[in-house]
Design an enzyme around this catalytic site. Structure first.
Site, mmCIF file in Angstrom:
data_model
loop_
_atom_site.group_PDB
_atom_site.id
_atom_site.type_symbol
_atom_site.label_atom_id
_atom_site.label_comp_id
_atom_site.label_asym_id
_atom_site.label_seq_id
_atom_site.Cartn_x
_atom_site.Cartn_y
_atom_site.Cartn_z
ATOM 1 C CG ASP A 195 -10.391 -0.674 4.443
ATOM 2 O OD1 ASP A 195 -11.027 -0.865 3.377
ATOM 3 O OD2 ASP A 195 -9.758 -1.576 5.005
ATOM 4 C CD GLN B 53 -3.210 -4.786 6.572
ATOM 5 O OE1 GLN B 53 -3.101 -3.812 5.833
ATOM 6 N NE2 GLN B 53 -3.917 -5.849 6.224
ATOM 7 C CE LYS C 129 -3.782 -2.524 2.090
ATOM 8 N NZ LYS C 129 -4.327 -3.100 3.325
#
Ligand code: NAP
Length: 282
Positions: free
Chosen positions: A122, A99, A55
């Site tokens: 996200d 994450q 990423k």
């Protein structure tokens, strides 16, 4: 392989999404704003470390700043929450990605909920999830959004189709089910307690694999002509579907790698740019 099976090229879809971002990033840069994604990695899970690195590299290639925050395995929930709170109020940060998964002793939900809505690129907060379920999220979860982006890029029909989703995680199975439902598919969601899974998958015109088990979805579970979207990413670049066997039956299928993965990253970059644009408007 039936000659007409369409291989859904995630790299191609991701490239065109990133292409569209270049001008927007330039416009922000003209105003002195560099979009910035903060990634938080807790612990030493090698797969998570690889995802975060990928990423960060993708950000750099596009001129998006990436701020890496790395914590050791023994980090406490309150230390993680404090770090997220600092990123929330940092005006140079536009998106925050924690994450998943974090080490088991950490309250992941509490950490996700700490992320400020305007930086939740996200879609991991309860409100972000709910907005997605209602069909008006600014930032739906990236992998579900990537699956829909691939279907749209190839103009694959969703309305009226029976979609079978295997997996019900809050970042993948559940939100992609909501998105397919909002696009007028009839959706069946399967999970580890589902009985007669193979026969349910056989009903699917669209099959989304989000299980986390290598080559779990078998070729003889696939209805001839179904569209197969494999969100799985297991050690050794192996998806959740038995690709070779499923390709024989499917009319269209995503490979692993170069399927859902690159589009997930492109979606994350797009959401980061959008978050920076919204902040600039404010
Ligand atoms: P997860 O949180 O572990 O969820 C897995 C889901 O699969 C759960 O809902 C589980 O059911 C279900 N499941 C497990 N065993 C099953 C079985 N035997 N039959 C039916 N369902 C079963 O995983 P996740 O985070 O959603 O990720 C799923 C996969 O997607 C992984 O391979 C992951 O690496 C990949 N992924 C890829 C991307 C990308 O960018 N491509 C992004 C995120 C995740 P229960 O709810 O009953 O436990």
């Amino acid at each position: 392989m039936v000659a007409e099976t369409l291989i859904l090229d995630g790299n191609r879809v991701a490239s065109s999404m990133k292409e569209e971002l270049i001008e927007r990033i330039q416009r922000l840069s003209d105003k002195g704003i560099i979009p910035c994604l903060a990634t938080i990695l807790v612990g030493d899970d090698p797969a998570s470390a690889t995802y975060v690195k990928m990423k960060g590299n993708a950000c750099k290639r596009l001129g998006i700043q990436s701020k890496r925050v790395v914590f050791p395995e023994n980090t406490s929930t309150s230390e993680l929450i404090a770090a997220i709170q600092r990123l929330n109020v940092d005006p140079s940060v536009h998106g925050i990605l924690l994450q998943h998964p974090v080490p088991q002793h950490i309250d992941e939900r509490a950490a996700f909920e700490t992320i400020s809505m305007d930086k939740d690129v996200d879609g991991v907060t309860t409100l972000g999830f709910a907005q997605n379920a209602f069909g008006f999220a600014d930032f739906p979860s990236c992998t579900p959004a990537a699956i829909l982006a691939i279907m749209d890029a190839y103009k694959l029909p969703i309305e009226g189709k029976h979609a079978v989703v295997i997996g019900r995680s809050p970042i993948l199975g559940k939100p992609v089910s909501m998105m397919l439902l909002n696009r007028n598919a009839t959706v069946t969601i399967c999970h580890s307690k589902t009985t007669d899974l193979a026969n349910i998958v056989r009903l699917g015109d669209i099959v989304v694999a989000a299980v986390g088990k290598p080559r779990f979805i078998q070729g003889d579970w696939i209805k001839p002509g179904a569209i197969v979207l494999d969100a799985g990413y297991n050690e050794g670049n192996i998806g959740d579907v038995d690709y070779v066997a499923c390709r024989e039956k499917a009319s269209a299928i995503t490979p692993v790698p170069a399927g859902v993965g690159p589009v997930t990253i492109a979606t994350l970059l797009k959401h980061t740019v959008e978050a920076a644009e919204k902040m600039a408007e404010r």
